[in-house]
Structures are given as structure tokens and as C-alpha cells.
Design a protein around this motif. Sequence first.
Motif, mmCIF file in Angstrom:
data_model
loop_
_atom_site.group_PDB
_atom_site.id
_atom_site.type_symbol
_atom_site.label_atom_id
_atom_site.label_comp_id
_atom_site.label_asym_id
_atom_site.label_seq_id
_atom_site.Cartn_x
_atom_site.Cartn_y
_atom_site.Cartn_z
ATOM 1 N N VAL A 15 65.148 11.900 11.429
ATOM 2 C CA VAL A 15 65.221 12.813 10.298
ATOM 3 C C VAL A 15 65.091 14.261 10.752
ATOM 4 O O VAL A 15 65.835 15.150 10.352
ATOM 5 N N GLN A 19 68.118 17.729 10.537
ATOM 6 C CA GLN A 19 67.938 18.726 9.490
ATOM 7 C C GLN A 19 68.939 19.868 9.562
ATOM 8 O O GLN A 19 69.324 20.429 8.556
ATOM 9 N N GLN A 527 57.878 16.416 0.608
ATOM 10 C CA GLN A 527 59.248 16.809 0.864
ATOM 11 C C GLN A 527 59.233 17.826 2.014
ATOM 12 O O GLN A 527 59.276 19.035 1.806
ATOM 13 N N THR A 532 64.860 15.712 2.704
ATOM 14 C CA THR A 532 63.988 14.575 3.009
ATOM 15 C C THR A 532 62.908 14.447 1.952
ATOM 16 O O THR A 532 62.221 15.419 1.634
ATOM 17 N N LEU A 590 61.459 6.306 1.765
ATOM 18 C CA LEU A 590 62.034 7.488 2.385
ATOM 19 C C LEU A 590 63.454 7.680 1.880
ATOM 20 O O LEU A 590 64.271 6.750 1.942
ATOM 21 N N GLN A 592 66.756 10.211 2.472
ATOM 22 C CA GLN A 592 67.236 11.171 3.453
ATOM 23 C C GLN A 592 68.731 11.430 3.268
ATOM 24 O O GLN A 592 69.528 10.482 3.239
ATOM 25 N N SER A 601 68.268 5.534 2.505
ATOM 26 C CA SER A 601 66.913 5.300 1.998
ATOM 27 C C SER A 601 66.338 4.058 2.653
ATOM 28 O O SER A 601 67.062 3.112 2.991
#
Length: 679
Positions: A15, A19, A527, A532, A590, A592, A601
Motif C-alpha cells: 500500500v 501511494q 485513513q 487507503t 482494508l 485500497q 479490499s
Amino acid sequence: MQRRLPIFPSLLGAVVLSQGAQAADEDIFFNELPVVATVSRLPQRLADAPTSVTVIDRETLRAMPIRDLNDILRLVPGFQTYPNTTETGRVVYHGLTDEEFSPRLQVLVDGRSMYSPAFRGGVNWALIPVALEDIERIEVVRGTNAVSYGSNAFLGVVNIVTTDPSLTRGVSVGVRHGNQNVRDHSLRVGGRLGEAGDFRLTYQHQNDDGLSNHWDWVDSYGKQLVDFRGDLALSNIDSLQISLGRVDASNQRGRLSFTAGQWISNPNNPVRAFEQTSMYAQFRWLRSLSGGGEFSLRYAYTQDEGDEGFDKTKDGMTYRYNPWGTTGQRHEVEFQHVFSLTQFSRLAWGGSWRRDQAKGETILAGQGWVGRNISRSFVNLEWKPLAYTTFNFGLAGEYDSLAGSNLSPRLSAAYHLNERNTVRFGASRAYRTGSIIDYRGEWWDGAKYQFAGNPNMPSERMDTLELGYLGDWRDLRMSLDVRVFHEKISGRLLEIDRDDQSNLVPNGMYPVQNIEMKGLEYQFKWQPWQATRLIFNQTFINTQAQYTEEALANRVSSLWNDRQDLYPVYQGVHDLAMQAAPKRSTSLFLMQKLPFNLEFSLAGYWQTASKWSINTASRAYHRYDVRLAYPFRLPGGQRGELSCVSQSINGDHAEYKAYGQPHDRVVERRTWLALRFDI
């Protein structure tokens, strides 16, 4: 030793690395503290509510790797659920359940209770009349709320709010296909209703082969629903909401027997379909008043039916046997008035009247329609004398023609340390009454007098003390909701076989236990980046139980030894209470956003051993479910989504029968592809 979060660190690392490649379209968690209306019937900030509430919003619902409604509650601290099997799926809070159709958790859909006289006063999750795609949000009250919603809200409330029809115009078509015969189809049409209204009409069909069968079980599950909601603006201050629909569901029941080298239907418990139906109508008129107040009047009608009848031979007798062959009807009228008393106080008050009735060829044999009338009144007051304090007081009175009267109070005080931190203390008392069958049942199984209602059966009582903390750190995009609870239940009602050696001594419902539950649960939301979103829950609970004097007095001396130890039936009841709730449970979710407009997810669930009923158990298990989706837009402006969901990706486990025992009910990996078009 069971592993803890074995794949989470690597996912989190992925993750972080992703970003720079994407941005989120909106921040759903921390724009503002959510407003809830379920707890006190007053719209309140979470920081002002008298008990803990979990809010599951539309975005979270859409991203969850699920297809069954009850699976949503896996994401709520303190809740347990299992899949549809030979029995319909079940949802409980803190493990307190009966043999079937949990009767202590209130479930509402747009204000209408899902409790059914046909299913022993419990909730049949196979007949919840709403598609996942039509849910706007779910508010889950973690803790008793009898003061607002009556005796059925003994342990808590699950309030399902469906989407405003004005937001669902056009046509939406969906399909899911996968292994284990997953075959789901849906069609939704929305549009204008006259000159001042909107409507939504949904059809949905679900089908699967249930859980895998490792012994003599058989399994399958099917459901279809038609649901209509219409909203009309009658004037500038008046509106009318109309809900109509029907749900049909089928579970396969019965056992196989190994005869002459092959498995055949057991003649004493043959393979059969348990057919269930619910038809409903609701009309809700709402008038907006000056100063932010409102008045509402609601009428609801429900008719539920169950049927699993078959010819049974026992003790040399052949007869029709249909323990869930019951029809139930409910009429309910409710009004509510919300207004401001002063600049610092608000009030919600109202009342309701309900008529429940049921008839059954086996369990209410020879009695025709058996009914009860329930009337109740309630009041909830919010008082904010100072900027840093909020007091809530609630009181409800209920009269039941079968169970008598009870009074449920609640008091809570919240101290706002600052805008971001709140400490709350609350105390409440609640009562739960039994079903029509519990009071008036009459049931013969061949020559065996199987069950007799107890017209003098008292109500269960629960006294609750709780300490809560709510942290809302918007600058850090974090929130933390903690609930420390002490719940004491007096006279827990269960069906007891008083003499398993006599055909003439029937089972009955008796207050057999006093139960004490202590523990802590929390929900953490974070968050860390725009793309995310993380939800992490844990519950720790310790349950203790003692037998009531009435339970001990009802023993049969021939079944006790000289030391007066409890005989096996009572021992099973004792284990059911002590082991009903997992001592520790954890859930992780989660969401994302990925490059190329993909959405990912992950849901993870960890749970220690527990018991669902006297004869069923679940060993400790962990489970991971994942979802990968691609939302798209076509050149003509139509939208859609292609997704793949895989549940239990880490392998087989049991959630209903103890894994490794002769009668396993095994959850295996289930994967499906889903496609949706919005036209």
C-alpha cells in the motif's frame, strides 16, 4: 499456536509503495463525526449518543467481499455470524443465542422490525427484504436498546437504512457466477413516481450449494426477493414513504443414512426443503415541524410462513411432522414526536401498538390462531447544560398480554474533554419476553409429548453498566471507539428437557441461568493516505453462568446422583452459556485504491472457539476474504463494475460444526465474478 495477521505487514508495505500512483476521489471517514439516530431516536453526533454505535456506510458496504447480508456484521465488534447452511444464517451479539433464530437482537429495515411470530419470535436472516446494493447505511447499536425499541432490542439493534429512491433512477443489472453453484442475478429500476415522487423496484435471485458436507449432511440455499419503495412529497412539510415486497427462501434439511453400501435419505429425518416466505407492506407519514422537529406515523403489516413438513414414523406411528410449519402475522402502528424543549434539550417520545398471531400444525397443534397484543410508550431526553457535557435519559413501558408489564430505564452522561475526546458512562435495564410458542406451544412427536408452553414464564432481565471512550482525531484521520461493559442477565430462558426418560413430561421454557458478561471491545478507523482506509476491531469477553433456583428445583431426582451433580442436559446448557461468545475475536478491513482505476479490499477474521447451540460448536479459526474491482464508464455515459471476490482464501475451516468431528460443516474457498451495469 494460531498465527496473528500473517499477511497484513506485506500488504501494508505494498500500500505504501503504491501511494504515488493514485489519489482518492473523496475522504469518507473523517469529513465530520457521523450523526446517528438509532440509539435514542434523536439525530445525534456519535459523541453525544448514550451508547456505542458502529456505522457501516455505503462505500464500505460496496467494497466488502460479501454476498450475504449477515456477513456485514462480521465487521462489528462483539458480533458473531455463520453462513446459511441447513439452517438460515444467524447473527448474535456477545454469543447469547438460542437453538435457532436468535431472539435478542432487534433488526430493522427502514423502521420495520424483522422479528417474526412464525419463527419463534426471532429473526430469519434468509428473509431480510433488502438487496446489498440498496442499502445506504447500517447503524449497529452495541448494547441494549429496549428503551427505544422494546424487548426485542435486548442486546442491541441493527438498523438498515435503504437508499433514497431519488438516487437510484435508471436501470441497474447485476450478475454473480462462481463455484459452489453461486448463481445470483439482480435487476433494479428507479424513476419518477407521479409529479412529486420517486420509486425503486428491485428483483434479486440468489443460489448456492451451501457448505461442503463431510458426513451425512445435505445442503443448499436459495433466495429471491421483490422489493418496492416509493417516496412521495405530499406538501412542503409532509412526505409519505411506501414499502412493499415479498421474499422467498429455501434451505435443504434432513440427513442421509448409509444403507446397503450407499447414502440414501434417512427415513426418520428425510432430505427436504425448508421453505420460507415473507410478505410485507409499510406506510410512513412524516411531517416536518418548525425548529427542526418532526412528527411521524407508521403502519406495517407482515405475514411470514415456514414449511418443512414430511411423513415421519416413530413408535409404530406414521404422522405428519412439521415443526417449522408455522404462519405468523403482525400488525403494528407507531407514532413519534421529536422536538426541542429548550435551547439545551431535545425530546423524542411516542408509542406503539402491535398485534402478533401465529398458527402451526405441529408446534401449536389444535389451537388455530394464537395471538398477543403489545403496547408500549417511550421517551428519550437529551440535555446539554454545558458545552462539555451531554446527558441522556430514556424510559419505556411495555404491556404484553402474554408476558405482563415491564419498565426499561437508561441513563448516560458524556464528558467532552475537548472536540476530539469524549468519555461516557451509562447504566440501563432491559427485559425480554418469549415468543407465542414459548408461552402457548403444544407439540407432540409421535407418542412423545415434545413441548408445552409455559404460561407463567417470566421475562429475562439485563442490567448493564458501561464505560465508553470516543476519540475523533480528524487531523490524523483516525478514530477510536472503546466500550467496556458489564452485562448481567437474570433468568436466561432456554428450552429444557425435564425428563428424557418419560414420553409424558414435555420440554418447556424455563429461566435456567444467571449470566454475567464482562469485557472490552473497540473499533479503530484510520485513513493514513487518501486512497487507503482501514478498520480494525477487537473484542475480549469473559462469561460466567450460574443456575437459577427454579432450574435446580425442576430437576428430576432419578437423573441426579447422590452428589446432585447436574445431569448432561444441564451440563450442555452450562457449556452453551460459558462458551457461547469467543473469548477473543478480531476483524480487519482494508480498502485500497490501486493504479489503473482498480479497487482492492481485504477482510480478515480471527476467532477463538465458541458454541452456537447445545449440540454445535466452532473451533478457533481465521479467515481471509478479498475483492478486486474495476469500475468503468462506457462512451454513452453508462457506468458499470467488474469484480472478483474470493472468500476463505487461506483454506477450509468450520464456522458451525466443530472441525474434525463426524458432522463437519466446512467453509471452503468460494470465488465468484460479478458484473454490474447502470444504465
